[in-house]
Enzyme design. Structure first.
Site, short mmCIF file in Angstrom:
data_model
loop_
_atom_site.label_atom_id
_atom_site.label_comp_id
_atom_site.label_asym_id
_atom_site.label_seq_id
_atom_site.Cartn_x
_atom_site.Cartn_y
_atom_site.Cartn_z
N GLU A 143 0.82 -1.22 0.00
CA GLU A 143 0.00 0.00 0.00
C GLU A 143 0.86 1.26 0.00
O GLU A 143 0.51 2.26 -0.64
CB GLU A 143 -0.96 0.00 1.20
CG GLU A 143 -1.92 -1.17 1.23
CD GLU A 143 -2.73 -1.32 -0.05
OE1 GLU A 143 -3.08 -0.29 -0.68
OE2 GLU A 143 -3.02 -2.48 -0.44
N GLU A 193 -1.01 -3.22 -9.58
CA GLU A 193 -1.02 -4.16 -8.46
C GLU A 193 0.25 -5.01 -8.45
O GLU A 193 0.80 -5.32 -7.39
CB GLU A 193 -2.27 -5.04 -8.51
CG GLU A 193 -3.56 -4.32 -8.24
CD GLU A 193 -3.59 -3.68 -6.85
OE1 GLU A 193 -3.07 -4.30 -5.90
OE2 GLU A 193 -4.12 -2.57 -6.73
#
Length: 376
Positions: A143, A193
């Site tokens: 993150e 991602e």
């Protein structure tokens, strides 16, 4: 960590022997397709202003207030172990401002980084309860990688265009045009991602922990029933198995998704961890943020195109092998396509005598003129 010269806000990082990357640019770990899109966006004059204005049209501010009022903010007083991980991740990737982080009640294991101007990180209780410390460290690093790259740009544009598509659905072809852009953005987002998975590995510096975390997300908290090598073998089987129909189904399955499939993420991360690029990065050879303004858009797109070309060439997927054969001018493609829908095989195929006229006795009936585009 061996380096004690810690900037303000990082005084309480765990004392672990992990390599730090001062001034690292997100280009160092970004997937080629993700990197080319971000370099191009950063070169657009005033894009920050435009997209921040777009984000104002979305419920970003509302989400901030929602998490502040109805979730638990990670701090020195709450979820202190997560707070240490967050500071540690920001220290390793040299992110100057530590983003706020919240834990929200939700049994579904999930995490996200939202916000363009001031990103915030949100993790669910389902994820916190599922992962051990080293697995969670990789997620937090994932993150923080999103925050460092500015991936919320993708999310903001996707939300905006998806909302717009619903409003213009009545306009002929208007919805199709917007959804074509949304499809491309989703492809970039899936690649982002993979980039963030790499950032998670740089923070955790424990490939097995990253693998375990992905396995748990796929199969739950049953590590004693799972095996990393067997899990990676699933990715190999997924890529190479089936026929052309399965290849088409794979594309249809992945198109609406924001994330690549979990086995694919694990295989991609392992491949990157074994690459020369990763080793050079760990040795301290990586691009710096101070050089971002000089990054070439054309070079980035060439790298992205080269990556996709290499992926197609080396892929074991039946459709990708067919595309590679077409690009290479392989003969007998029509026959291979027909066989592909009955069970495509990678071995050499016998399409009949190559030099025999199509109407000669040696020619196969299915090689007759006018059949399924075999001409030329």
């Amino acid at each position: 960590m061996s380096d004690d010269s810690r900037p303000n806000g990082h005084e309480h990082v765990p004392s672990r022997q992990r390599r730090r990357f001062p001034g690292i640019s997100s280009r160092a770990y970004e997937h080629p397709a993700d990197r080319s899109a971000l370099v191009a966006l950063r070169k657009l004059s005033g894009f920050d202003t435009v997209f921040k204005a777009l984000s104002g049209l979305l419920p970003e501010r509302s989400l901030r207030l929602l998490f502040l009022s109805d979730s638990v903010r990670v701090s020195d007083a709450q979820f202190t172990h997560l707070n240490d991980m967050l500071r540690d991740a920001c220290y390793i990737l040299d992110l100057e401002k530590v983003p706020p982080m919240y834990v929200t009640q939700n049994p579904q294991p999930n995490a996200m980084c939202i916000g363009m101007d001031e990103p915030i990180i949100v993790v669910t209780t389902g994820l916190v309860e599922l992962l051990d410390e080293e697995e969670m460290r990789a997620v937090v690093g994932h993150e923080v990688g999103h925050a460092l790259s500015g991936h919320s740009v993708y999310r903001t544009i996707l939300l905006f265009l998806t909302s717009l598509a619903l409003r213009v659905a009545w306009i002929p072809l208007g919805n199709l045009a917007i959804m074509a852009i949304v499809t491309a953005l989703r492809e970039w987002f899936r690649k982002s991602e993979l980039s963030a998975d790499r950032a998670g590995l740089l923070v955790g510096q424990d490939l097995r922990a990253s693998m375990r975390g992905l396995m748990k997300i796929a199969g739950g908290n049953h590590l004693h029933e799972m095996n990393v090598d067997a899990f990676l073998a699933q990715a190999e089987e997924y890529e190479a198995g089936g026929d052309l129909r399965d290849s088409v189904l794979k594309i249809l399955n992945v198109l609406p998704r924001s994330h690549p499939f979990t086995t694919v993420r694990a295989a991609e991360l392992k491949k990157w961890a074994e690459s020369r690029d990763y080793q050079r990065l760990m040795d301290g050879h990586y691009p710096r943020r101070t050089e971002d303004k000089d990054a070439s858009v054309s070079d980035s797109f060439r790298e992205s195109a080269a990556h996709y070309a290499s992926s197609v060439k080396s892929s074991k997927d039946p459709l990708m092998k067919l595309v590679s054969d077409l690009a290479g001018g392989a003969g007998g493609i029509g026959g291979r396509v027909r066989r592909g829908f009955d069970g495509f095989t990678s071995g050499p195929q016998n399409d009949g005598p190559k030099d025999a006229p199509k109407d000669s006795p040696g020619g196969s009936p299915k090689d007759a003129p006018g059949r399924d585009g075999d001409e030329g």
